[in-house]
Scaffold this active site. Sequence first.
Site, PDB file in Angstrom:
ATOM      1  N   LYS A  10       0.741  -1.168  -0.085  1.00 46.93           N
ATOM      2  CA  LYS A  10      -0.038  -0.048   0.101  1.00 46.93           C
ATOM      3  C   LYS A  10       0.905   1.271  -0.025  1.00 46.93           C
ATOM      4  O   LYS A  10       2.079   1.087   0.365  1.00 46.93           O
ATOM      5  CB  LYS A  10      -0.927  -0.142   1.187  1.00 46.93           C
ATOM      6  CG  LYS A  10      -1.933  -1.240   1.153  1.00 46.93           C
ATOM      7  CD  LYS A  10      -2.794  -1.250   2.430  1.00 46.93           C
ATOM      8  CE  LYS A  10      -3.813  -2.398   2.434  1.00 46.93           C
ATOM      9  NZ  LYS A  10      -4.819  -2.404   3.483  1.00 46.93           N
ATOM     10  N   TYR A  50     -12.455  -3.020  -3.354  1.00 48.43           N
ATOM     11  CA  TYR A  50     -12.861  -3.046  -2.093  1.00 48.43           C
ATOM     12  C   TYR A  50     -14.649  -2.905  -2.089  1.00 48.43           C
ATOM     13  O   TYR A  50     -15.169  -2.307  -1.512  1.00 48.43           O
ATOM     14  CB  TYR A  50     -12.725  -1.827  -1.450  1.00 48.43           C
ATOM     15  CG  TYR A  50     -11.267  -1.897  -0.845  1.00 48.43           C
ATOM     16  CD1 TYR A  50     -10.643  -2.991  -0.294  1.00 48.43           C
ATOM     17  CD2 TYR A  50     -10.070  -0.801  -1.256  1.00 48.43           C
ATOM     18  CE1 TYR A  50      -9.494  -3.019   0.317  1.00 48.43           C
ATOM     19  CE2 TYR A  50      -9.045  -0.864  -0.665  1.00 48.43           C
ATOM     20  CZ  TYR A  50      -8.518  -1.954  -0.082  1.00 48.43           C
ATOM     21  OH  TYR A  50      -7.076  -2.146   0.331  1.00 48.43           O
ATOM     22  N   PHE A  58     -15.394   3.917   7.032  1.00 49.91           N
ATOM     23  CA  PHE A  58     -14.035   4.107   6.768  1.00 49.91           C
ATOM     24  C   PHE A  58     -13.806   4.201   5.449  1.00 49.91           C
ATOM     25  O   PHE A  58     -12.643   4.555   5.077  1.00 49.91           O
ATOM     26  CB  PHE A  58     -12.973   3.398   7.755  1.00 49.91           C
ATOM     27  CG  PHE A  58     -12.950   2.034   7.612  1.00 49.91           C
ATOM     28  CD1 PHE A  58     -12.675   1.212   6.243  1.00 49.91           C
ATOM     29  CD2 PHE A  58     -13.649   1.278   8.447  1.00 49.91           C
ATOM     30  CE1 PHE A  58     -12.829  -0.026   6.062  1.00 49.91           C
ATOM     31  CE2 PHE A  58     -13.849  -0.164   7.849  1.00 49.91           C
ATOM     32  CZ  PHE A  58     -13.463  -0.698   7.079  1.00 49.91           C
ATOM     33  N   ARG A  86      -1.645 -14.714   4.517  1.00 51.73           N
ATOM     34  CA  ARG A  86      -2.472 -13.936   5.764  1.00 51.73           C
ATOM     35  C   ARG A  86      -1.786 -13.976   7.014  1.00 51.73           C
ATOM     36  O   ARG A  86      -1.754 -13.171   7.760  1.00 51.73           O
ATOM     37  CB  ARG A  86      -3.806 -14.546   5.847  1.00 51.73           C
ATOM     38  CG  ARG A  86      -4.789 -14.322   4.560  1.00 51.73           C
ATOM     39  CD  ARG A  86      -5.231 -13.131   4.221  1.00 51.73           C
ATOM     40  NE  ARG A  86      -6.023 -12.692   5.198  1.00 51.73           N
ATOM     41  CZ  ARG A  86      -6.857 -11.619   5.302  1.00 51.73           C
ATOM     42  NH1 ARG A  86      -6.739 -10.685   4.153  1.00 51.73           N
ATOM     43  NH2 ARG A  86      -7.917 -11.356   6.078  1.00 51.73           N
ATOM     44  N   THR A  92      -5.344  -7.671  10.508  1.00 52.79           N
ATOM     45  CA  THR A  92      -5.565  -6.296  10.006  1.00 52.79           C
ATOM     46  C   THR A  92      -5.265  -5.150  10.978  1.00 52.79           C
ATOM     47  O   THR A  92      -4.862  -4.184  10.465  1.00 52.79           O
ATOM     48  CB  THR A  92      -7.133  -6.443   9.793  1.00 52.79           C
ATOM     49  OG1 THR A  92      -7.346  -7.316   8.810  1.00 52.79           O
ATOM     50  CG2 THR A  92      -7.390  -4.809   8.916  1.00 52.79           C
ATOM     51  N   ARG A 103       2.763  -6.867   9.425  1.00 58.14           N
ATOM     52  CA  ARG A 103       2.105  -5.752   9.902  1.00 58.14           C
ATOM     53  C   ARG A 103       2.364  -5.559  11.494  1.00 58.14           C
ATOM     54  O   ARG A 103       2.626  -4.498  11.973  1.00 58.14           O
ATOM     55  CB  ARG A 103       0.669  -5.839   9.912  1.00 58.14           C
ATOM     56  CG  ARG A 103       0.118  -5.430   8.559  1.00 58.14           C
ATOM     57  CD  ARG A 103      -1.412  -6.079   8.506  1.00 58.14           C
ATOM     58  NE  ARG A 103      -2.079  -5.646   7.106  1.00 58.14           N
ATOM     59  CZ  ARG A 103      -3.247  -6.479   6.884  1.00 58.14           C
ATOM     60  NH1 ARG A 103      -3.701  -7.287   7.302  1.00 58.14           N
ATOM     61  NH2 ARG A 103      -3.626  -6.117   5.721  1.00 58.14           N
ATOM     62  N   ASN A 113      -1.786  -0.057   6.978  1.00 57.39           N
ATOM     63  CA  ASN A 113      -1.557  -1.281   7.456  1.00 57.39           C
ATOM     64  C   ASN A 113      -0.420  -1.995   6.591  1.00 57.39           C
ATOM     65  O   ASN A 113      -0.382  -3.412   6.694  1.00 57.39           O
ATOM     66  CB  ASN A 113      -2.310  -2.244   7.884  1.00 57.39           C
ATOM     67  CG  ASN A 113      -3.385  -2.393   6.922  1.00 57.39           C
ATOM     68  OD1 ASN A 113      -3.299  -2.113   5.877  1.00 57.39           O
ATOM     69  ND2 ASN A 113      -4.510  -3.327   7.540  1.00 57.39           N
ATOM     70  N   HIS A 116      -1.652  -5.457   1.346  1.00 58.29           N
ATOM     71  CA  HIS A 116      -2.901  -6.247   1.240  1.00 58.29           C
ATOM     72  C   HIS A 116      -2.719  -7.532   0.911  1.00 58.29           C
ATOM     73  O   HIS A 116      -1.753  -8.054   0.326  1.00 58.29           O
ATOM     74  CB  HIS A 116      -3.920  -5.558   0.171  1.00 58.29           C
ATOM     75  CG  HIS A 116      -4.870  -6.343  -0.279  1.00 58.29           C
ATOM     76  ND1 HIS A 116      -6.269  -6.267   0.339  1.00 58.29           N
ATOM     77  CD2 HIS A 116      -5.040  -7.402  -1.373  1.00 58.29           C
ATOM     78  CE1 HIS A 116      -6.688  -7.413  -0.259  1.00 58.29           C
ATOM     79  NE2 HIS A 116      -6.236  -7.675  -1.205  1.00 58.29           N
ATOM     80  N   GLU A 127      -9.596 -10.906  -7.491  1.00 60.32           N
ATOM     81  CA  GLU A 127      -8.717  -9.586  -7.367  1.00 60.32           C
ATOM     82  C   GLU A 127      -7.651  -9.700  -8.222  1.00 60.32           C
ATOM     83  O   GLU A 127      -7.351  -8.594  -9.073  1.00 60.32           O
ATOM     84  CB  GLU A 127      -8.109  -9.452  -6.014  1.00 60.32           C
ATOM     85  CG  GLU A 127      -9.144  -9.446  -4.906  1.00 60.32           C
ATOM     86  CD  GLU A 127      -8.516  -9.322  -3.472  1.00 60.32           C
ATOM     87  OE1 GLU A 127      -7.194  -9.708  -3.247  1.00 60.32           O
ATOM     88  OE2 GLU A 127      -9.295  -9.047  -2.756  1.00 60.32           O
TER      89      GLU A 127
HETATM   90  P1  CMP Z   1      -7.166  -4.504   4.361  1.00 61.06           P
HETATM   91  O1  CMP Z   1      -7.928  -5.878   4.960  1.00 61.06           O
HETATM   92  O2  CMP Z   1      -6.039  -4.780   3.584  1.00 61.06           O
HETATM   93  O3  CMP Z   1      -8.413  -4.089   3.378  1.00 61.06           O
HETATM   94  C1  CMP Z   1      -9.520  -3.488   4.009  1.00 61.06           C
HETATM   95  C2  CMP Z   1      -8.831  -2.247   4.538  1.00 61.06           C
HETATM   96  O4  CMP Z   1      -9.784  -1.352   5.309  1.00 61.06           O
HETATM   97  C3  CMP Z   1      -8.083  -2.830   5.728  1.00 61.06           C
HETATM   98  O5  CMP Z   1      -6.832  -3.355   5.299  1.00 61.06           O
HETATM   99  C4  CMP Z   1      -7.623  -1.476   6.782  1.00 61.06           C
HETATM  100  O6  CMP Z   1      -6.808  -0.924   6.181  1.00 61.06           O
HETATM  101  C5  CMP Z   1      -9.094  -0.963   6.371  1.00 61.06           C
HETATM  102  N1  CMP Z   1      -9.910  -0.867   7.753  1.00 61.06           N
HETATM  103  C6  CMP Z   1     -10.527  -2.131   8.046  1.00 61.06           C
HETATM  104  N2  CMP Z   1     -11.226  -1.832   9.227  1.00 61.06           N
HETATM  105  C7  CMP Z   1     -10.650  -0.442   9.397  1.00 61.06           C
HETATM  106  C8  CMP Z   1     -11.454   0.466  10.430  1.00 61.06           C
HETATM  107  N3  CMP Z   1     -12.199  -0.137  11.464  1.00 61.06           N
HETATM  108  N4  CMP Z   1     -10.909   1.704  10.551  1.00 61.06           N
HETATM  109  C9  CMP Z   1     -10.136   2.022   9.540  1.00 61.06           C
HETATM  110  N5  CMP Z   1      -9.462   1.423   8.453  1.00 61.06           N
HETATM  111  C10 CMP Z   1     -10.021  -0.054   8.499  1.00 61.06           C
END
Ligand code: CMP
Length: 139
Positions: A10, A50, A58, A86, A92, A103, A113, A116, A127
Amino acid sequence: VRERTLIAVKPDGVHRRFVGEIMQRFERKGFKLVGLKMLQAPEELLSQHYQDLRRKPFYPSLLQYMTSGPLVVMVWEGHNVVRTSRVMVGDTNPAEAHAGTIRGDFSIHISRNVVHASDSVEGAQREIQLWFHGKELMD
Ligand code: CMP
């Protein structure tokens, strides 16, 4: 077909110079790189990527962040690569991600983070088709 997954560094990961570190972790683990590109992601592509998050509070800031700089998008192939990736990437939420995961080692905030990773074999197929043309993937 061997299992494949989509891994994307990212904007924060690119900005902080983690591309080499992340690629090295996947190579050393034993996975094979079969696709690689760097791009400024169009909003349209991200909205498809997404699609399940469109109603999340968010979501607007997620899109803003994901378009804030270039991404490095990769396809990795190998035994159980979706699930293993993963684990290598970690939770996450960086506060829950174990040390030794990408992470866990390199991030502190859920919205920044670093990387992805596709969350299922079906998700990975979807994807990969979204981000790559068939010709761009090596056999
Ligand atoms: P990822 O799982 O790669 O893809 C979806 C992204 O949404 C996730 O990483 C986070 O970066 C973001 N995300 C998920 N939950 C939240 C949250 N509660 N607040 C902000 N960002 C979020």
